[in-house]
Design a protein around this motif. Structure first.
Motif, short mmCIF file in Angstrom:
data_model
loop_
_atom_site.label_atom_id
_atom_site.label_comp_id
_atom_site.label_asym_id
_atom_site.label_seq_id
_atom_site.Cartn_x
_atom_site.Cartn_y
_atom_site.Cartn_z
N PRO A 179 24.05 42.43 41.75
CA PRO A 179 24.91 42.71 42.91
C PRO A 179 26.27 43.22 42.47
O PRO A 179 26.78 42.87 41.40
CB PRO A 179 25.03 41.34 43.57
CG PRO A 179 25.01 40.38 42.41
CD PRO A 179 24.07 41.00 41.38
N ARG A 196 23.81 46.92 45.48
CA ARG A 196 22.94 46.25 44.51
C ARG A 196 22.28 47.32 43.66
O ARG A 196 21.77 48.31 44.17
CB ARG A 196 21.90 45.40 45.22
CG ARG A 196 20.97 44.64 44.29
CD ARG A 196 20.12 43.63 45.04
NE ARG A 196 20.91 42.48 45.44
CZ ARG A 196 21.10 41.41 44.70
NH1 ARG A 196 20.56 41.34 43.49
NH2 ARG A 196 21.81 40.40 45.14
N SER A 211 17.88 43.03 38.90
CA SER A 211 18.69 43.50 40.01
C SER A 211 20.04 42.81 39.96
O SER A 211 20.12 41.60 39.75
CB SER A 211 17.98 43.18 41.33
OG SER A 211 18.78 43.54 42.44
#
Length: 265
Positions: free
Chosen positions: A219, A202, A217
């Motif tokens: 992934p 991540r 954020s």
């Protein structure tokens, strides 16, 4: 860009996993070109365009190129200016809208959808390409395999599939640590966290915009060069070249990135 949802703003982050634009929705798209400004410089773009243009003018004399994750047009626009017809696949309408606002952006054909599965009608492409770590936006091995199969389905016989992606940086992880800093500055911080058991990672970004903190954020799934080669074989392609960069630098044990070219058999 590819799959996912958008990040968040203000004092904290959020994940809009149901956002139709995926993880590259309006919040990320609004700042994408600025936060990746070094990747838009001529010294970063020109070698990419040179290589892809050369590969496009290949099998059957068909110069068409297909970009998976066309985004804001960092590569597609200068490639089109070189005379190569480009079509892109991207889930993020917000990113594509920013490409459309740039000179020549309206001339780039775009299919909105997941580049692992979305199909483009018409004759085959001489080259398909996926740059700047975008293969990692597909967060499962099955999706990455589907991406290779989708590329092969779009290519003419002898066509090439090009990927630029980092080599997993696990040597920087001492025992008991799962985070690696990637950017430290007065107005921006970035670090990656790893789940070695699942090849999950991540990327966390924090920056100051107009005096306010913004956090998002994203992934990813990191993938090894040999794993990509096996995915290519499953899709009916074989490795032709692998370099450490777009200028043909030798790929070695110490290379942090690779540019790999597979050919449709």
């Amino acid at each position: 860009m590819g799959r996912g949802g958008s990040g968040g703003g203000g004092g904290g982050g959020y994940e809009a996993v149901d956002d139709p634009d995926g993880y590259f929705g309006e919040v990320v798209a609004a700042h994408y070109d600025d936060t990746s400004a070094d990747m838009f410089a001529a010294e970063a773009v020109d070698p990419v365009v040179d290589l892809i243009a050369g590969l496009a003018d290949g099998p059957g004399g068909d110069a068409r190129a297909l970009e998976f994750g066309v985004g804001t047009g960092r590569i597609a626009l200068p490639l089109a200016r070189r005379g190569v017809p480009v079509h892109g696949i991207d889930m993020s309408r917000a990113m594509v809208e920013r490409m459309r606002a740039k000179p020549g952006g309206e001339d780039i054909g775009v299919t909105i959808g997941d580049f692992a599965t979305s199909r483009v009608d018409g004759p085959g492409f001489a080259v398909a390409y996926l740059v700047f770590n975008t293969i990692n936006n597909l967060t499962t091995q099955d999706a990455q395999v589907d991406c290779f199969r989708n590329a092969a389905a779009h290519l003419v016989p002898g066509g090439r599939f090009v990927i630029e992606v980092g080599v997993p940086d696990l040597r920087r992880l001492p025992p008991g640590q799962n985070a690696v800093p990637v950017r430290v500055g007065a107005t921006r911080l970035g670090f990656d966290t790893y789940d070695v058991a699942t090849q999950g990672m991540r990327s966390h970004h924090m920056m100051v915009v107009d005096g306010r903190p913004v956090y998002w954020s994203l992934p990813f799934r990191y993938v090894w060069p040999a794993e990509l080669d096996l995915m290519a074989r499953l899709a009916g392609m074989r490795l032709r070249d692998r370099w450490a960069g777009w200028k043909g630098e030798p790929f070695t044990n110490d290379s942090t990135t690779h540019v790999s070219v597979w050919e449709k058999v």
